[in-house]
Scaffold this active site. Structure first.
Site, PDB file in Angstrom:
ATOM      1  N   GLU A 114      82.528 -36.684 -11.223  1.00 23.31           N
ATOM      2  CA  GLU A 114      81.475 -37.684 -11.435  1.00 23.31           C
ATOM      3  C   GLU A 114      82.021 -38.924 -12.138  1.00 23.31           C
ATOM      4  OE1 GLU A 114      79.096 -34.562 -13.254  1.00 23.31           O
ATOM      5  OE2 GLU A 114      77.398 -35.207 -12.024  1.00 23.31           O
ATOM      6  N   GLU A 134      79.049 -26.986 -10.359  1.00 23.74           N
ATOM      7  CA  GLU A 134      77.966 -26.656 -11.303  1.00 23.74           C
ATOM      8  C   GLU A 134      77.117 -25.467 -10.865  1.00 23.74           C
ATOM      9  OE1 GLU A 134      78.785 -29.702 -10.328  1.00 23.74           O
ATOM     10  OE2 GLU A 134      78.987 -30.982 -12.100  1.00 23.74           O
TER      11      GLU A 134
END
Ligand code: COA
Length: 260
Positions: A114, A134
């Site tokens: 990210e 995640e």
């Protein structure tokens, strides 16, 4: 205040920001995010800096994600804040107003992927690995992954990466457009520096306006984006750099941009 999780080195108008927790694969803890926020806030107004290169210490990881040990006590409210805080730091990077290059030297997982996505250009070493794992932890990307990954590689590949949690290698990242270039590890920093220097050789007002317009393309409807582009194009035409750039072309010489 001295930094404990990263170091910054400024040379030839380039700020090198290195996340420095190699024993934890440069995982982003709260301290690191606070230091990134402070550093990028200062770089925004630092007149000696026109480009930033961000990388990770060691040869194994860029950033292996957010620090998982800090996730244990999160609940609905604190989890939302945790995500918003991280997003704010990464927004600062995307909207720095100066080009930011991610030199990805190994694992770029979760928050690492990210962070790279918040940068304007991504250059990867051959050993780099990317992923949004995640879901393996029962959570979802929280620092912009569900939004920026989609915009960079398209909804199909972004869905696959976020739903499977699978990791991809540098060549696959190149193939799907997640990174701009893949080079051997020893060439990663020189290649990133060369890219920064190419950008630094242009008129810096034009570079900043380009970043502004390109960033806006991720948020605005086409008609609004085109209006912004026209306004910025007009602004660019009024600069000394534009006069110099056009004159230099016609006079068959290199332009001497002044950032004015
Ligand atoms: N948060 C906190 N610590 C992390 C971390 C993270 N995201 N990623 C790695 N570390 C730590 C490990 O706990 C280990 O610490 P220790 O030596 O004190 O036990 C150290 O970094 C080295 O990692 P290790 O797992 O031993 O290396 P490896 O080569 O076997 O595996 C990875 C590398 C990247 C595959 C593995 O570390 C991993 O899966 N990390 C988590 C990635 C992730 O899920 N990121 C998204 C988080 S939202």
């Amino acid at each position: 205040m001295p930094h404990t999780t990263l170091f910054v080195d400024i040379k030839d108008r380039i700020a090198w920001v290195t996340i420095n927790r190699p024993d934890k694969l440069n995982a982003l803890n709260a301290q690191c995010k606070a230091e990134l926020k402070e550093v990028f806030t200062n770089l925004r107004t630092n007149s000696e800096v026109d480009a930033v290169i961000i990388t990770g210490a060691g040869e194994k990881a860029f950033i292996a994600g957010t620090d998982i040990s800090e996730l244990t006590s999160l609940n609905a409210e604190s989890g939302k804040q945790f995500s918003e805080n991280g997003q704010a730091v990464f927004d600062l990077i995307q909207h720095l107003g100066k080009p930011v290059i991610a030199a990805v030297n190994g694992y770029a997982l979760g928050g690492g992927c990210e962070l790279a996505l918040a940068c304007h250009i991504r250059i990867a070493s051959e050993n780099a690995k990317f992923g949004q794992p995640e879901v393996n932890l029962g959570i979802i990307p929280g620092y912009g992954g569900t939004q920026r990954l989609t915009r960079v590689v398209g909804i199909g590949k972004a869905m696959e990466l976020t739903l499977t949690g699978n990791t991809i290698d540098a060549q696959e990242a190149l193939r799907i457009g997640l990174v701009n270039k893949v080079v051997p590890l020893v060439e990663l920093l020189p290649t990133s520096e060369a890219m920064a220097k190419t950008i630094l050789s242009k008129g810096q007002l034009a570079i900043r306006m380009t970043i502004k317009a390109m960033n806006a393309s991720m948020e605005l409807p086409l008609s609004e984006g085109l209006k912004l582009e026209a306004a910025l194009f007009g602004e660019a035409c009024s600069t000394e750099d534009a006069k110099e750039g056009v004159r230099a072309f016609l006079e068959k010489r290199k332009p001497l941009f002044k950032g004015k």
